[in-house]
Design an enzyme around this catalytic site. Structure first.
Site, PDB file in Angstrom:
ATOM      1  N   SER A  25       7.405  -3.458   1.901  1.00 32.70           N
ATOM      2  CA  SER A  25       8.432  -3.634   0.884  1.00 32.70           C
ATOM      3  C   SER A  25       9.219  -4.872   1.254  1.00 32.70           C
ATOM      4  CB  SER A  25       9.366  -2.422   0.807  1.00 32.70           C
ATOM      5  OG  SER A  25      10.359  -2.717  -0.161  1.00 32.70           O
ATOM      6  N   ARG A  73      14.416  -0.258  -0.113  1.00 34.55           N
ATOM      7  CA  ARG A  73      13.170   0.496   0.081  1.00 34.55           C
ATOM      8  C   ARG A  73      12.651   0.386   1.519  1.00 34.55           C
ATOM      9  NH1 ARG A  73      12.789  -1.020  -5.431  1.00 34.55           N
ATOM     10  NH2 ARG A  73      11.664  -2.974  -5.061  1.00 34.55           N
ATOM     11  N   ASN A 129      11.972   3.772   3.685  1.00 40.81           N
ATOM     12  CA  ASN A 129      10.675   4.125   4.261  1.00 40.81           C
ATOM     13  C   ASN A 129      10.776   4.647   5.696  1.00 40.81           C
ATOM     14  OD1 ASN A 129       9.501   3.570   1.827  1.00 40.81           O
ATOM     15  ND2 ASN A 129       8.877   1.488   2.373  1.00 40.81           N
ATOM     16  N   HIS A 150     -10.692  -9.235   9.768  1.00 35.71           N
ATOM     17  CA  HIS A 150     -10.006  -8.868   8.516  1.00 35.71           C
ATOM     18  C   HIS A 150     -10.933  -8.149   7.532  1.00 35.71           C
ATOM     19  CE1 HIS A 150      -6.317 -10.171   5.992  1.00 35.71           C
ATOM     20  NE2 HIS A 150      -6.814  -9.065   5.514  1.00 35.71           N
ATOM     21  N   ASP A 174       2.618  -5.802  10.690  1.00 31.25           N
ATOM     22  CA  ASP A 174       1.237  -6.144  10.346  1.00 31.25           C
ATOM     23  C   ASP A 174       1.234  -7.441   9.536  1.00 31.25           C
ATOM     24  OD1 ASP A 174      -1.685  -5.047   9.988  1.00 31.25           O
ATOM     25  OD2 ASP A 174      -1.067  -5.836   8.036  1.00 31.25           O
ATOM     26  N   LYS A 202      -4.815 -10.966  12.078  1.00 34.30           N
ATOM     27  CA  LYS A 202      -6.201 -10.726  11.647  1.00 34.30           C
ATOM     28  C   LYS A 202      -6.987 -12.027  11.608  1.00 34.30           C
ATOM     29  CE  LYS A 202      -4.457  -6.994   8.690  1.00 34.30           C
ATOM     30  NZ  LYS A 202      -3.209  -7.461   8.089  1.00 34.30           N
ATOM     31  N   TYR A 254      -2.209 -14.514   5.160  1.00 34.10           N
ATOM     32  CA  TYR A 254      -0.966 -14.280   4.406  1.00 34.10           C
ATOM     33  C   TYR A 254      -0.088 -15.538   4.383  1.00 34.10           C
ATOM     34  CZ  TYR A 254      -2.237  -9.316   5.161  1.00 34.10           C
ATOM     35  OH  TYR A 254      -2.892  -8.108   5.226  1.00 34.10           O
ATOM     36  N   GLY A 313      -2.243  -0.197   1.695  1.00 32.60           N
ATOM     37  CA  GLY A 313      -2.210   0.225   0.285  1.00 32.60           C
ATOM     38  C   GLY A 313      -1.795   1.677   0.158  1.00 32.60           C
TER      39      GLY A 313
HETATM   40  N1  LIG Z   1      -6.548  -5.334   6.023  1.00 33.99           N
HETATM   41  C1  LIG Z   1      -6.492  -5.613   4.754  1.00 33.99           C
HETATM   42  O1  LIG Z   1      -7.472  -6.057   4.133  1.00 33.99           O
HETATM   43  C2  LIG Z   1      -5.211  -5.392   4.007  1.00 33.99           C
HETATM   44  C3  LIG Z   1      -5.210  -5.382   2.593  1.00 33.99           C
HETATM   45  C4  LIG Z   1      -4.012  -5.132   1.932  1.00 33.99           C
HETATM   46  C5  LIG Z   1      -2.867  -4.895   2.649  1.00 33.99           C
HETATM   47  N2  LIG Z   1      -2.870  -4.934   4.020  1.00 33.99           N
HETATM   48  C6  LIG Z   1      -1.630  -4.708   4.813  1.00 33.99           C
HETATM   49  O2  LIG Z   1      -1.027  -3.499   4.417  1.00 33.99           O
HETATM   50  C7  LIG Z   1       0.297  -3.731   3.957  1.00 33.99           C
HETATM   51  C8  LIG Z   1       0.705  -2.704   2.925  1.00 33.99           C
HETATM   52  O3  LIG Z   1      -0.203  -2.611   1.823  1.00 33.99           O
HETATM   53  P1  LIG Z   1       0.124  -3.201   0.389  1.00 33.99           P
HETATM   54  O4  LIG Z   1       0.655  -4.550   0.561  1.00 33.99           O
HETATM   55  O5  LIG Z   1      -1.068  -2.983  -0.439  1.00 33.99           O
HETATM   56  O6  LIG Z   1       1.334  -2.361  -0.197  1.00 33.99           O
HETATM   57  P2  LIG Z   1       1.819  -0.829  -0.185  1.00 33.99           P
HETATM   58  O7  LIG Z   1       2.334  -0.496   1.165  1.00 33.99           O
HETATM   59  O8  LIG Z   1       0.810   0.043  -0.819  1.00 33.99           O
HETATM   60  O9  LIG Z   1       3.096  -0.983  -1.145  1.00 33.99           O
HETATM   61  C9  LIG Z   1       2.943  -1.246  -2.513  1.00 33.99           C
HETATM   62  C10 LIG Z   1       4.258  -1.517  -3.185  1.00 33.99           C
HETATM   63  O10 LIG Z   1       5.130  -0.390  -3.069  1.00 33.99           O
HETATM   64  C11 LIG Z   1       6.465  -0.823  -3.172  1.00 33.99           C
HETATM   65  N3  LIG Z   1       7.299   0.065  -2.322  1.00 33.99           N
HETATM   66  C12 LIG Z   1       7.501   0.017  -0.987  1.00 33.99           C
HETATM   67  N4  LIG Z   1       8.289   1.017  -0.579  1.00 33.99           N
HETATM   68  C13 LIG Z   1       8.592   1.732  -1.684  1.00 33.99           C
HETATM   69  C14 LIG Z   1       9.397   2.877  -1.918  1.00 33.99           C
HETATM   70  N5  LIG Z   1      10.027   3.495  -0.923  1.00 33.99           N
HETATM   71  N6  LIG Z   1       9.496   3.334  -3.199  1.00 33.99           N
HETATM   72  C15 LIG Z   1       8.852   2.704  -4.218  1.00 33.99           C
HETATM   73  N7  LIG Z   1       8.091   1.612  -4.057  1.00 33.99           N
HETATM   74  C16 LIG Z   1       7.961   1.128  -2.800  1.00 33.99           C
HETATM   75  C17 LIG Z   1       6.514  -2.264  -2.681  1.00 33.99           C
HETATM   76  O11 LIG Z   1       7.240  -3.082  -3.583  1.00 33.99           O
HETATM   77  P3  LIG Z   1       8.654  -3.767  -3.146  1.00 33.99           P
HETATM   78  O12 LIG Z   1       8.343  -4.855  -2.199  1.00 33.99           O
HETATM   79  O13 LIG Z   1       9.197  -4.254  -4.456  1.00 33.99           O
HETATM   80  O14 LIG Z   1       9.486  -2.675  -2.545  1.00 33.99           O
HETATM   81  C18 LIG Z   1       5.041  -2.674  -2.603  1.00 33.99           C
HETATM   82  O15 LIG Z   1       4.788  -3.832  -3.354  1.00 33.99           O
HETATM   83  C19 LIG Z   1       0.252  -5.182   3.488  1.00 33.99           C
HETATM   84  O16 LIG Z   1       1.511  -5.769   3.327  1.00 33.99           O
HETATM   85  C20 LIG Z   1      -0.576  -5.803   4.586  1.00 33.99           C
HETATM   86  O17 LIG Z   1       0.215  -5.995   5.755  1.00 33.99           O
HETATM   87  C21 LIG Z   1      -4.033  -5.157   4.691  1.00 33.99           C
END
Ligand SMILES: NC(=O)c1ccc[n+]([C@@H]2O[C@H](COP(=O)([O-])OP(=O)(O)OC[C@H]3O[C@@H](n4cnc5c(N)ncnc54)[C@H](OP(=O)(O)O)[C@@H]3O)[C@@H](O)[C@H]2O)c1
Length: 323
Positions: free
Chosen positions: A271, A276, A280, A117, A50, A84, A55, A217
């Site tokens: 991540s 990590r 996952n 988006h 994704d 997006k 980005y 998230g």
């Molecule tokens: N459509 C939208 O508006 C939108 C908005 C936000 C995000 N997104 C997409 O969704 C993706 C994911 O969402 P997000 O970026 O908010 O993050 P997330 O998946 O909620 O992850 C949050 C944090 O968790 C940590 N993490 C990952 N695996 C872990 C594990 N096994 N144990 C402990 N911590 C862990 C990561 O840090 P580390 O990197 O240090 O491991 C990461 O910074 C984004 O990258 C993006 O592609 C889309």
């Protein structure tokens, strides 16, 4: 079971892997680390990636995908790539050029999924966040049904296999679904979703229209101060998630991901840490009980980390609706 084969069917007949690799990172890391970590993610089994124009790392992510195709790890058709449409390109005549620009940056012939988006149009131009002299975002006014028709044309042109939306509330989805002459339904709505904001009403709505909910998230967001309210509690420190994780000899992160898959949600996880990223993938190695699922459902408190406050005041700001 081979985790790579865990896919669900979209309403247009294509398949989406239930676990996706998120590539959003704060600007310094986004470009510097995306190539290496995306290659690693593909090596350990991620097949759904994704990304997004905003980005600013589609070049590196595209390069990672192409390099894993070149070395024989995967074929193009094994990868499900999402991009997006950014908010400055929601005017219908700007949609296909925006996708073509992403494809050129990625050096790919098509994306598997192209999604709007956020339904908040901003002033067109090169600035990703156009602002006035007071630092306020400059809004644009666009009929989202016309944006959608332009996405339908991208699908017909073969530039996107599937098309969908992100950050739409149910009324905005309804508007598209009820559009006279609708050619393709959105295949998905990608929204923030985790145990503190489990989106149960939006999920029911999406399921009733054969639209997949894709969770971002899912681990409680990256807590980047530009985007996220840092006063909100840290999801992965939740005692209920921790207790369930301990019981299954897993981590709270894996429990949060598994929760989504078992309720029929496609889940993204970001991540940029190799340990990590690998961890996952273990989401396919265990199962939550109905009691675990119920306990996690009980954590919901409609807590949104990504509120997109600069978009408040736009007529299409999506988060004023209950769902
Ligand atoms: N459509 C939208 O508006 C939108 C908005 C936000 C995000 N997104 C997409 O969704 C993706 C994911 O969402 P997000 O970026 O908010 O993050 P997330 O998946 O909620 O992850 C949050 C944090 O968790 C940590 N993490 C990952 N695996 C872990 C594990 N096994 N144990 C402990 N911590 C862990 C990561 O840090 P580390 O990197 O240090 O491991 C990461 O910074 C984004 O990258 C993006 O592609 C889309």
């Amino acid at each position: 079971m081979d985790p790579k084969s865990q896919k669900v069917k979209l309403n247009d007949g294509h398949f989406i892997p239930v676990l996706g690799f998120g590539t959003y990172a704060p600007p310094e890391a986004a470009k510097r680390e995306a190539l290496e970590i995306t290659k690693f993610a593909i090596e350990v089994g991620f097949r759904h990636i994704d990304c997004a124009h905003v980005y600013q790392n589609e070049e590196q992510v595209g390069q990672a995908i192409r390099s894993k195709i070149a070395d024989g790890t995967v074929k193009r058709e094994d990868i499900f790539y999402t991009s997006k449409l950014w908010l400055t390109s929601l005017r219908p005549e700007l949609v296909q050029p925006a996708l073509e620009k992403s494809l050129k940056t990625l050096q790919l012939d098509y994306v598997d999924l192209y999604i709007i988006h956020i339904p908040v149009a901003l002033k067109p131009g090169e600035e990703l966040f156009p602002k006035d002299e007071n630092g306020k975002l400059i809004f644009d006014s666009v009929d989202l049904c016309l944006t959608w028709e332009a996405l339908e044309k991208c699908k017909d042109a073969g530039l996107a296999k599937s098309i969908g939306v992100s950050n739409f509330n149910h009324k905005q989805l309804e508007k598209i679904l009820n559009k006279p002459g609708l050619k393709y339904k959105p295949v998905c709505n990608q929204v923030e979703c985790h145990p503190y904001l489990n989106q149960s009403k939006l999920l029911d709505f999406c399921k009733s229209h054969d639209i997949i909910l894709v969770a971002f998230g899912a681990l409680g967001s990256q807590r980047v101060k530009e985007w996220v309210n840092l006063n909100h509690p840290v999801l992965l420190e939740d005692p209920v998630l921790s207790a369930i994780a301990q019981k299954h000899k897993q981590t709270p992160a894996l429990v949060a991901l598994r929760y989504q898959i078992q309720r029929g949600v496609v889940v993204l996880t970001k991540s940029f840490n190799k340990k990590r990223v690998k961890e996952n993938m273990q989401v396919f190695d265990f199962e939550l009980t109905p009691e675990d699922m119920k306990a996690i459902d009980g954590l919901n408190r409609n807590r949104r980390y990504y509120e997109f406050l600069p978009g408040v005041g736009h007529p299409e700001y999506p988060f004023s609706e209950e769902y």
